[in-house]
Design a protein around this motif. Structure first.
Motif, PDB file in Angstrom:
ATOM      1  N   SER A 137       0.841  -1.197   0.000  1.00 40.79           N
ATOM      2  CA  SER A 137       0.000   0.000   0.000  1.00 40.79           C
ATOM      3  C   SER A 137       0.875   1.244   0.000  1.00 40.79           C
ATOM      4  O   SER A 137       2.086   1.170   0.235  1.00 40.79           O
ATOM      5  N   SER A 138       0.255   2.375  -0.284  1.00 39.21           N
ATOM      6  CA  SER A 138       0.988   3.635  -0.304  1.00 39.21           C
ATOM      7  C   SER A 138       0.096   4.744   0.212  1.00 39.21           C
ATOM      8  O   SER A 138      -1.085   4.822  -0.132  1.00 39.21           O
ATOM      9  N   SER A 139       0.663   5.597   1.058  1.00 37.44           N
ATOM     10  CA  SER A 139      -0.096   6.732   1.584  1.00 37.44           C
ATOM     11  C   SER A 139       0.001   7.946   0.664  1.00 37.44           C
ATOM     12  O   SER A 139      -0.690   8.942   0.878  1.00 37.44           O
ATOM     13  N   THR A 140       0.852   7.837  -0.348  1.00 33.02           N
ATOM     14  CA  THR A 140       1.029   8.947  -1.289  1.00 33.02           C
ATOM     15  C   THR A 140       0.202   8.693  -2.541  1.00 33.02           C
ATOM     16  O   THR A 140       0.420   7.695  -3.235  1.00 33.02           O
ATOM     17  N   GLN A 238     -10.537   4.456  -0.836  1.00 38.39           N
ATOM     18  CA  GLN A 238      -9.774   4.322   0.379  1.00 38.39           C
ATOM     19  C   GLN A 238      -9.745   2.895   0.917  1.00 38.39           C
ATOM     20  O   GLN A 238      -9.104   2.620   1.918  1.00 38.39           O
TER      21      GLN A 238
END
Length: 240
Positions: A137-140, A238
């Motif tokens: 996963s990536s928060s960016t 999300q």
């Protein structure tokens, strides 16, 4: 009390005990081992997977509508906490339902742990299967404009110039498909591929040119930009 009376009482007690024990051995009476397990008591991985997962993920963890669970790259990049979250809580807005009892499903916490451990033990593959892969996963967030370029360079040879399907693979912009999958699912497929269906992973799409983490995020953003607006589906982006 006379000795004779005592002997009579003892004989009666022994006879009663023999009769009671005989009832437990009557022909056709099931033993404890013959009684079916309650669903919450099932602890066999194969049984739990077959009853709860195989319908969507395939009897052998592959060749089904959903992500293949026997994909070693996927199992290398996903951590136990992420797997538990998806199994327990499901993915809102998609076809993945919650399975934990606490979320309205039928599985106990222990059974979910058995599923996670069983999939890793059965299908994990080589220890270095995910070496060098972008993170699960990536928060960016990615950039859909850059994703257009990534798609043109890495994906359109199979999926067509606009993603609507080509000679080697089908559409990746079909509105019904995009409405049923989360951005995390798209990211997982881009990284891990669907090798059982001929879909390469992040490093085998173009020989010698593996996708970078930024390219993965960007092409996922491009795909997500093709998702039709649907009331109540805002949370899909999300979801994991």
């Amino acid at each position: 009390m006379s000795t004779r009376r005592i002997k009579s009482l003892v004989a009666i007690a022994l006879l009663a005990a023999m009769l009671l024990s005989g009832c437990d051995s009557l022909p056709g009476r099931p033993t404890q081992a013959d009684l079916p397990l309650r669903p919450s008591d099932v602890t066999d991985f194969a049984a739990l997977y077959g009853q709860n997962c195989a319908g969507c993920h395939g009897a052998d963890g592959k060749f089904a509508a959903a992500l293949a669970m026997n994909n070693p790259v996927y199992l290398a990049i996903v951590d136990d906490a992420s797997m538990r979250r998806v199994i327990a809580d499901g993915v809102m807005g998609t076809a993945m339902p919650p399975f934990a009892q606490s979320a309205g499903g039928s599985l106990t916490d222990r059974q979910i742990d058995i599923l996670i451990a069983g999939m890793r033990k059965t299908w994990a593959g080589a220890p270095d299967a995910g070496a060098g892969a972008p993170s699960y996963s990536s928060s960016t967030p990615g950039d859909s404009d850059r994703g257009t370029q990534v798609y043109a360079a890495k994906c359109q040879s199979c999926h067509g110039p606009e993603g609507k399907g080509g000679s080697a693979a089908g559409s990746v912009v079909d509105p019904f498909y995009l409405s049923l999958v989360s951005n995390q699912y798209l990211r997982t497929i881009v990284i891990a591929g669907r090798p059982e269906l001929g879909q390469p992973d992040w490093k085998n799409d173009v020989a010698g040119q593996p996708l970078t983490p930024d390219q993965v995020s960007d092409v996922v953003a491009w795909l997500a930009s093709k998702r039709p607006p649907v009331s109540g589906a805002g949370s899909i982006a999300q979801s994991h």
